[in-house]
Design a protein around this motif. Sequence first.
Motif, PDB file in Angstrom:
ATOM      1  N   TYR A  34       0.853  -1.181   0.000  1.00  9.57           N
ATOM      2  CA  TYR A  34       0.000   0.000   0.000  1.00  9.57           C
ATOM      3  C   TYR A  34       0.891   1.233   0.000  1.00  9.57           C
ATOM      4  O   TYR A  34       1.903   1.263   0.716  1.00  9.57           O
ATOM      5  CB  TYR A  34      -0.849  -0.033   1.267  1.00  9.57           C
ATOM      6  CG  TYR A  34      -2.288   0.358   1.095  1.00  9.57           C
ATOM      7  CD1 TYR A  34      -3.116  -0.279   0.178  1.00  9.57           C
ATOM      8  CD2 TYR A  34      -2.844   1.356   1.879  1.00  9.57           C
ATOM      9  CE1 TYR A  34      -4.442   0.065   0.061  1.00  9.57           C
ATOM     10  CE2 TYR A  34      -4.171   1.704   1.766  1.00  9.57           C
ATOM     11  CZ  TYR A  34      -4.971   1.047   0.848  1.00  9.57           C
ATOM     12  OH  TYR A  34      -6.287   1.399   0.733  1.00  9.57           O
ATOM     13  N   PRO A  35       0.560   2.273  -0.774  1.00 12.62           N
ATOM     14  CA  PRO A  35       1.399   3.476  -0.764  1.00 12.62           C
ATOM     15  C   PRO A  35       1.492   4.082   0.642  1.00 12.62           C
ATOM     16  O   PRO A  35       0.525   4.092   1.387  1.00 12.62           O
ATOM     17  CB  PRO A  35       0.673   4.431  -1.703  1.00 12.62           C
ATOM     18  CG  PRO A  35      -0.175   3.553  -2.561  1.00 12.62           C
ATOM     19  CD  PRO A  35      -0.560   2.388  -1.701  1.00 12.62           C
ATOM     20  N   ARG A  54     -11.359  -5.984  -3.823  1.00 15.32           N
ATOM     21  CA  ARG A  54     -11.796  -5.044  -2.782  1.00 15.32           C
ATOM     22  C   ARG A  54     -13.265  -5.231  -2.456  1.00 15.32           C
ATOM     23  O   ARG A  54     -14.034  -5.712  -3.262  1.00 15.32           O
ATOM     24  CB  ARG A  54     -11.594  -3.593  -3.250  1.00 15.32           C
ATOM     25  CG  ARG A  54     -10.168  -3.152  -3.253  1.00 15.32           C
ATOM     26  CD  ARG A  54     -10.107  -1.622  -3.437  1.00 15.32           C
ATOM     27  NE  ARG A  54      -8.752  -1.163  -3.487  1.00 15.32           N
ATOM     28  CZ  ARG A  54      -8.025  -0.845  -2.431  1.00 15.32           C
ATOM     29  NH1 ARG A  54      -8.532  -0.937  -1.222  1.00 15.32           N
ATOM     30  NH2 ARG A  54      -6.785  -0.433  -2.562  1.00 15.32           N
ATOM     31  N   GLY A  55     -13.635  -4.774  -1.272  1.00 16.63           N
ATOM     32  CA  GLY A  55     -15.032  -4.618  -0.899  1.00 16.63           C
ATOM     33  C   GLY A  55     -15.653  -5.693  -0.047  1.00 16.63           C
ATOM     34  O   GLY A  55     -16.732  -5.499   0.492  1.00 16.63           O
ATOM     35  N   GLY A  56     -15.035  -6.868   0.064  1.00 18.47           N
ATOM     36  CA  GLY A  56     -15.626  -7.931   0.859  1.00 18.47           C
ATOM     37  C   GLY A  56     -16.817  -8.558   0.168  1.00 18.47           C
ATOM     38  O   GLY A  56     -17.293  -8.084  -0.857  1.00 18.47           O
ATOM     39  N   SER A  57     -17.304  -9.655   0.736  1.00 17.42           N
ATOM     40  CA  SER A  57     -18.433 -10.360   0.124  1.00 17.42           C
ATOM     41  C   SER A  57     -19.426 -10.814   1.176  1.00 17.42           C
ATOM     42  O   SER A  57     -19.207 -10.649   2.380  1.00 17.42           O
ATOM     43  CB  SER A  57     -17.933 -11.576  -0.655  1.00 17.42           C
ATOM     44  OG  SER A  57     -17.718 -12.686   0.207  1.00 17.42           O
ATOM     45  N   ARG A  66     -15.467  -3.239   3.326  1.00 19.46           N
ATOM     46  CA  ARG A  66     -15.231  -1.800   3.180  1.00 19.46           C
ATOM     47  C   ARG A  66     -14.140  -1.598   2.138  1.00 19.46           C
ATOM     48  O   ARG A  66     -13.362  -2.510   1.842  1.00 19.46           O
ATOM     49  CB  ARG A  66     -14.874  -1.165   4.516  1.00 19.46           C
ATOM     50  CG  ARG A  66     -13.782  -1.848   5.244  1.00 19.46           C
ATOM     51  CD  ARG A  66     -13.772  -1.528   6.740  1.00 19.46           C
ATOM     52  NE  ARG A  66     -12.624  -2.187   7.313  1.00 19.46           N
ATOM     53  CZ  ARG A  66     -11.382  -1.726   7.241  1.00 19.46           C
ATOM     54  NH1 ARG A  66     -11.132  -0.562   6.681  1.00 19.46           N
ATOM     55  NH2 ARG A  66     -10.394  -2.404   7.740  1.00 19.46           N
ATOM     56  N   SER A  67     -14.083  -0.405   1.573  1.00 19.26           N
ATOM     57  CA  SER A  67     -13.178  -0.161   0.449  1.00 19.26           C
ATOM     58  C   SER A  67     -11.700  -0.228   0.814  1.00 19.26           C
ATOM     59  O   SER A  67     -10.870  -0.578  -0.016  1.00 19.26           O
ATOM     60  CB  SER A  67     -13.485   1.187  -0.215  1.00 19.26           C
ATOM     61  OG  SER A  67     -13.341   2.223   0.722  1.00 19.26           O
ATOM     62  N   ALA A  68     -11.342   0.102   2.049  1.00 19.71           N
ATOM     63  CA  ALA A  68      -9.927   0.054   2.430  1.00 19.71           C
ATOM     64  C   ALA A  68      -9.433  -1.384   2.565  1.00 19.71           C
ATOM     65  O   ALA A  68      -8.238  -1.644   2.511  1.00 19.71           O
ATOM     66  CB  ALA A  68      -9.696   0.801   3.742  1.00 19.71           C
ATOM     67  N   GLU A 147      -3.276  -0.525   5.833  1.00 20.67           N
ATOM     68  CA  GLU A 147      -4.249   0.440   5.314  1.00 20.67           C
ATOM     69  C   GLU A 147      -3.856   1.886   5.585  1.00 20.67           C
ATOM     70  O   GLU A 147      -4.673   2.710   5.991  1.00 20.67           O
ATOM     71  CB  GLU A 147      -5.635   0.147   5.895  1.00 20.67           C
ATOM     72  CG  GLU A 147      -6.171  -1.204   5.489  1.00 20.67           C
ATOM     73  CD  GLU A 147      -7.485  -1.542   6.159  1.00 20.67           C
ATOM     74  OE1 GLU A 147      -8.110  -0.665   6.793  1.00 20.67           O
ATOM     75  OE2 GLU A 147      -7.889  -2.705   6.060  1.00 20.67           O
ATOM     76  N   THR A 148      -2.621   2.231   5.351  1.00 23.23           N
ATOM     77  CA  THR A 148      -2.117   3.580   5.592  1.00 23.23           C
ATOM     78  C   THR A 148      -2.938   4.605   4.803  1.00 23.23           C
ATOM     79  O   THR A 148      -3.114   4.465   3.595  1.00 23.23           O
ATOM     80  CB  THR A 148      -0.641   3.680   5.155  1.00 23.23           C
ATOM     81  OG1 THR A 148       0.080   2.652   5.819  1.00 23.23           O
ATOM     82  CG2 THR A 148      -0.063   5.033   5.495  1.00 23.23           C
ATOM     83  N   GLN A 149      -3.413   5.641   5.486  1.00 19.96           N
ATOM     84  CA  GLN A 149      -4.159   6.691   4.791  1.00 19.96           C
ATOM     85  C   GLN A 149      -3.222   7.518   3.929  1.00 19.96           C
ATOM     86  O   GLN A 149      -2.109   7.866   4.347  1.00 19.96           O
ATOM     87  CB  GLN A 149      -4.856   7.612   5.795  1.00 19.96           C
ATOM     88  CG  GLN A 149      -6.232   7.156   6.133  1.00 19.96           C
ATOM     89  CD  GLN A 149      -7.026   8.244   6.825  1.00 19.96           C
ATOM     90  OE1 GLN A 149      -6.513   8.981   7.662  1.00 19.96           O
ATOM     91  NE2 GLN A 149      -8.290   8.334   6.497  1.00 19.96           N
TER      92      GLN A 149
END
Length: 181
Positions: A34-35, A54-57, A66-68, A147-149
């Motif tokens: 992750y950047p 992404r996004g889960g199921s 969630r998107s992260a 999940e660094t912002q």
Amino acid sequence: EKTTPVGSFPANAWGLHDMHGNLWQWCEDWYGDYPQKDVVGPQGPDKGDYRVLRGGSWRDLPPVCRSASRVRDVPSDRSDNIGFRLCFFVEQSEETPKPPVIDKPQARQKEPPKTLTNGIGMKFVWIPPGNFVMGSPKDEKERGASETQHKVTLTKGFYMGVYTVTQEEWQAVMGKNPSSF
């Protein structure tokens, strides 16, 4: 216990339905770190062994939906909890014809139409260039370590499917449905 029909839940701020918790969604990006800083026009690594989902199921617990949240998988994997939505760019020039079917044909302007519908009824919304924050705050409960912002700048707008691609749409385009679900 299973997926829900597309569009079962309200759209988000961009007009996109079912972005979290129905199906993991394939991303074009190869999986990589992750950047750790702000990025402009991110493309992800040039190559790799795994693609991002992404996004889960429907099989996952809420903190994953969630998107992260992102996972990786080999591109050849198929499952009843993985799907995708179409995204595309429209290069505009004097020689380029306008996109095929426009929901509001009277909207002749330099900005691309906000919505498009293709010949088989798939709907798309315009995602304009701009900035957003990707990742999760450090104090978010259930936050993953990677999940660094960071700020993401999209330099180019694009169209994204309002819904994930359905089996019927796949069959309409491809001529057959290889799914066993």
